[in-house]
Motif scaffolding. Structure first.
Motif, short mmCIF file in Angstrom:
data_model
loop_
_atom_site.label_atom_id
_atom_site.label_comp_id
_atom_site.label_asym_id
_atom_site.label_seq_id
_atom_site.Cartn_x
_atom_site.Cartn_y
_atom_site.Cartn_z
N PHE A 163 15.03 -16.43 -6.45
CA PHE A 163 14.80 -16.13 -6.30
C PHE A 163 12.70 -16.61 -5.25
CE2 PHE A 163 15.47 -14.12 -9.38
CZ PHE A 163 15.55 -12.58 -9.17
N GLY A 164 12.84 -17.60 -5.35
CA GLY A 164 11.81 -18.48 -4.30
C GLY A 164 12.49 -18.44 -2.93
N ILE A 165 11.16 -18.95 -2.14
CA ILE A 165 11.52 -18.60 -0.66
C ILE A 165 11.28 -20.40 -0.05
CG2 ILE A 165 10.88 -18.67 1.51
CD1 ILE A 165 11.57 -15.60 0.22
N THR A 166 10.10 -21.11 -0.66
CA THR A 166 10.03 -22.48 0.07
C THR A 166 10.50 -23.54 -1.31
OG1 THR A 166 7.88 -22.89 -0.49
CG2 THR A 166 8.61 -22.22 1.25
N SER A 167 10.45 -22.76 -2.29
CA SER A 167 10.28 -23.73 -3.74
C SER A 167 10.66 -23.00 -4.81
CB SER A 167 8.87 -24.30 -4.24
OG SER A 167 8.93 -24.36 -5.84
N ARG B 44 13.79 -22.73 -11.89
CA ARG B 44 14.62 -23.82 -12.81
C ARG B 44 13.49 -22.85 -13.88
NH1 ARG B 44 17.00 -28.34 -10.75
NH2 ARG B 44 16.62 -28.30 -8.41
N LEU B 45 12.36 -22.75 -14.26
CA LEU B 45 11.73 -22.50 -15.51
C LEU B 45 11.44 -21.62 -16.17
CD1 LEU B 45 7.82 -24.01 -14.21
CD2 LEU B 45 9.73 -24.85 -15.39
N PHE B 46 12.87 -20.34 -15.77
CA PHE B 46 12.85 -19.34 -15.98
C PHE B 46 14.41 -18.78 -16.26
CE2 PHE B 46 8.14 -18.06 -14.82
CZ PHE B 46 8.16 -17.07 -15.80
N GLY B 47 15.04 -19.87 -15.60
CA GLY B 47 16.63 -19.82 -15.59
C GLY B 47 17.37 -19.16 -15.40
N SER B 48 16.95 -18.94 -13.46
CA SER B 48 17.49 -18.23 -12.39
C SER B 48 17.94 -18.51 -11.15
CB SER B 48 16.63 -17.09 -11.99
OG SER B 48 15.44 -17.70 -11.20
N LYS C 129 30.07 -21.36 -7.04
CA LYS C 129 31.00 -21.46 -8.31
C LYS C 129 30.15 -21.82 -9.28
CE LYS C 129 33.77 -25.32 -5.52
NZ LYS C 129 34.27 -26.52 -5.53
N ALA C 130 29.14 -21.21 -9.21
CA ALA C 130 28.32 -21.69 -10.38
C ALA C 130 28.03 -20.39 -11.06
CB ALA C 130 26.90 -21.76 -10.28
N ARG C 131 28.78 -18.76 -10.02
CA ARG C 131 28.39 -17.72 -10.88
C ARG C 131 29.72 -16.91 -10.37
NH1 ARG C 131 22.26 -15.67 -10.52
NH2 ARG C 131 21.32 -17.18 -11.70
N ARG C 132 29.71 -15.80 -10.45
CA ARG C 132 30.70 -14.72 -9.63
C ARG C 132 29.61 -13.97 -8.91
NH1 ARG C 132 33.92 -11.75 -14.53
NH2 ARG C 132 34.71 -13.56 -15.39
N ARG C 133 30.36 -13.59 -8.23
CA ARG C 133 29.96 -12.78 -7.36
C ARG C 133 29.43 -11.70 -7.95
NH1 ARG C 133 30.38 -8.86 -2.87
NH2 ARG C 133 29.49 -9.70 -0.75
N SER C 134 28.35 -10.71 -7.24
CA SER C 134 27.85 -9.88 -7.66
C SER C 134 28.02 -8.21 -6.48
CB SER C 134 25.59 -10.31 -7.70
OG SER C 134 25.78 -8.47 -7.61
N PRO C 135 28.57 -7.59 -7.59
CA PRO C 135 28.96 -6.55 -6.40
C PRO C 135 27.41 -5.83 -5.54
CG PRO C 135 29.22 -6.03 -9.16
CD PRO C 135 28.94 -7.47 -8.89
N ALA D 40 3.40 -16.00 -8.79
CA ALA D 40 3.14 -14.68 -8.41
C ALA D 40 4.14 -13.74 -7.58
CB ALA D 40 1.30 -14.61 -8.20
N TRP D 41 4.90 -14.76 -6.29
CA TRP D 41 5.96 -14.13 -5.92
C TRP D 41 7.02 -13.82 -7.00
CZ3 TRP D 41 7.76 -11.71 -2.01
CH2 TRP D 41 9.40 -12.20 -1.63
N TYR D 42 7.21 -14.99 -7.66
CA TYR D 42 9.11 -15.01 -8.41
C TYR D 42 8.66 -13.54 -9.10
CZ TYR D 42 11.91 -16.28 -11.52
OH TYR D 42 13.02 -16.14 -12.24
N LEU D 43 7.67 -13.30 -9.76
CA LEU D 43 7.84 -11.80 -10.76
C LEU D 43 7.68 -10.95 -9.95
CD1 LEU D 43 4.43 -13.70 -13.39
CD2 LEU D 43 7.21 -13.04 -13.26
N LEU D 44 6.64 -10.37 -8.41
CA LEU D 44 6.86 -9.79 -8.29
C LEU D 44 8.70 -9.21 -7.50
CD1 LEU D 44 3.16 -9.50 -5.82
CD2 LEU D 44 4.28 -8.15 -7.98
N HIS D 45 8.87 -10.75 -7.21
CA HIS D 45 9.82 -10.36 -6.59
C HIS D 45 11.38 -10.16 -6.96
CE1 HIS D 45 13.27 -12.88 -3.75
NE2 HIS D 45 13.34 -11.42 -3.33
N ARG D 46 11.46 -10.82 -8.37
CA ARG D 46 12.23 -10.24 -9.45
C ARG D 46 12.32 -9.41 -9.76
NH1 ARG D 46 14.78 -14.78 -14.26
NH2 ARG D 46 16.52 -13.51 -14.96
#
Length: 260
Positions: free
Chosen positions: A194-198, A203-207, A213-219, A74-80
């Motif tokens: 998007f998680g806080i403690t976990s 991982r499940l949603f691919g975020s 190094k894994a991503r470009r820095r977001s502007p 629920a936190w993930y969905l609200l946060h994202r």
């Protein structure tokens, strides 16, 4: 607050600054913060309701366990999709809500009083998510247990969220990793971790990502996409802020020193 927290060295002039606080000072701030005290009181109230309308150990424990499982999702969905979405700032009726519950935190992640969610928004959300779960399992008593569990998890989340922005290196390797992932969310690419403690749901949603190094820095990592162009079109958040959105926060330390 205590004399320790009234020390001007801990303040930016606007709020208590986690970037200038140590762990002991955080404990004092956390345990005396009005929102956290309200949560503690409500947890006791839920405990009393659980006992008064006791649904049995099976239903009570099942309700609590169900909330523990559902809460991170629920936190993930609200946060994202809500807090990082653009819908709220595009409406004059919800712009101030979005500004308070997340934009201000990303604009300056060290400010303690915008890190904590406002009870007027957090409590209805917790109750709406957890209450029906408990009620379906065991009626009023299990609903109280579920709500109390949700508020307890929120308290835990809030404390670890503070740790992630504190001028402090945790001794625990697990907390170090958790902090490092959250720092990436705030200072490298906001569209991940998007998680806080976990970060299981990430991982499940691919975020989920582990380093810069894994991503470009977001502007838009500090303004969540509410940039100068968006502010010109949807001015309500900028009007309340009193200044254009920043592309980096007024942090306590230079950006490069924020890594855990």
């Amino acid at each position: 607050m205590s004399g320790t927290l009234n020390n001007p060295s801990l303040k930016t002039g606007r709020s208590f600054d986690l970037g200038k606080m140590n762990l002991r000072q955080l404990w004092v701030a956390y345990l005396t913060y009005p929102t956290i005290l309200l949560y503690f009181a409500l947890i006791l109230g839920c405990l009393a309701m659980t006992c008064l309308y006791f649904a049995g150990w099976g239903a009570t424990l099942l309700a609590a366990c169900a909330v523990v499982v559902v809460y991170p999702l629920a936190w993930y969905l609200l946060h994202r999709y809500v807090l990082h979405g653009h819908l709220l700032y595009k409406n004059p009726w919800t712009a101030s809500l979005w500004k308070r519950i997340h934009f201000d935190h990303h604009q300056d992640p060290h400010l303690l009083d915008v890190l904590f969610g406002a009870p007027v928004t957090t409590l209805p959300t917790i109750i709406l998510i957890t209450g029906p779960i408990g009620y379906l399992i065991g009626g009023v008593g299990a609903a109280a247990a579920a709500i109390g569990t949700g508020i307890t998890i929120t308290c835990i989340y809030e404390f670890f969220h503070c740790i992630q922005h504190l001028n402090y290196k945790p001794r625990s390797a697990w907390i170090q990793r958790m902090k490092a992932r959250h720092v990436l969310h705030h200072f490298h690419d906001e569209d991940g971790n998007f998680g806080i403690t976990s970060f299981v749901v990430d991982r499940l949603f691919g975020s989920y990502y582990v380093d810069a190094k894994a991503r470009r820095r977001s502007p838009t990592v500090f303004n969540l996409g509410y940039d100068i162009q968006q502010a010109a079109r949807y001015p309500w958040v900028m009007q309340q802020t009193g200044s254009p959105p920043r592309d980096r926060p007024d942090g306590a330390r230079p950006e490069g020193k924020h890594a855990a």
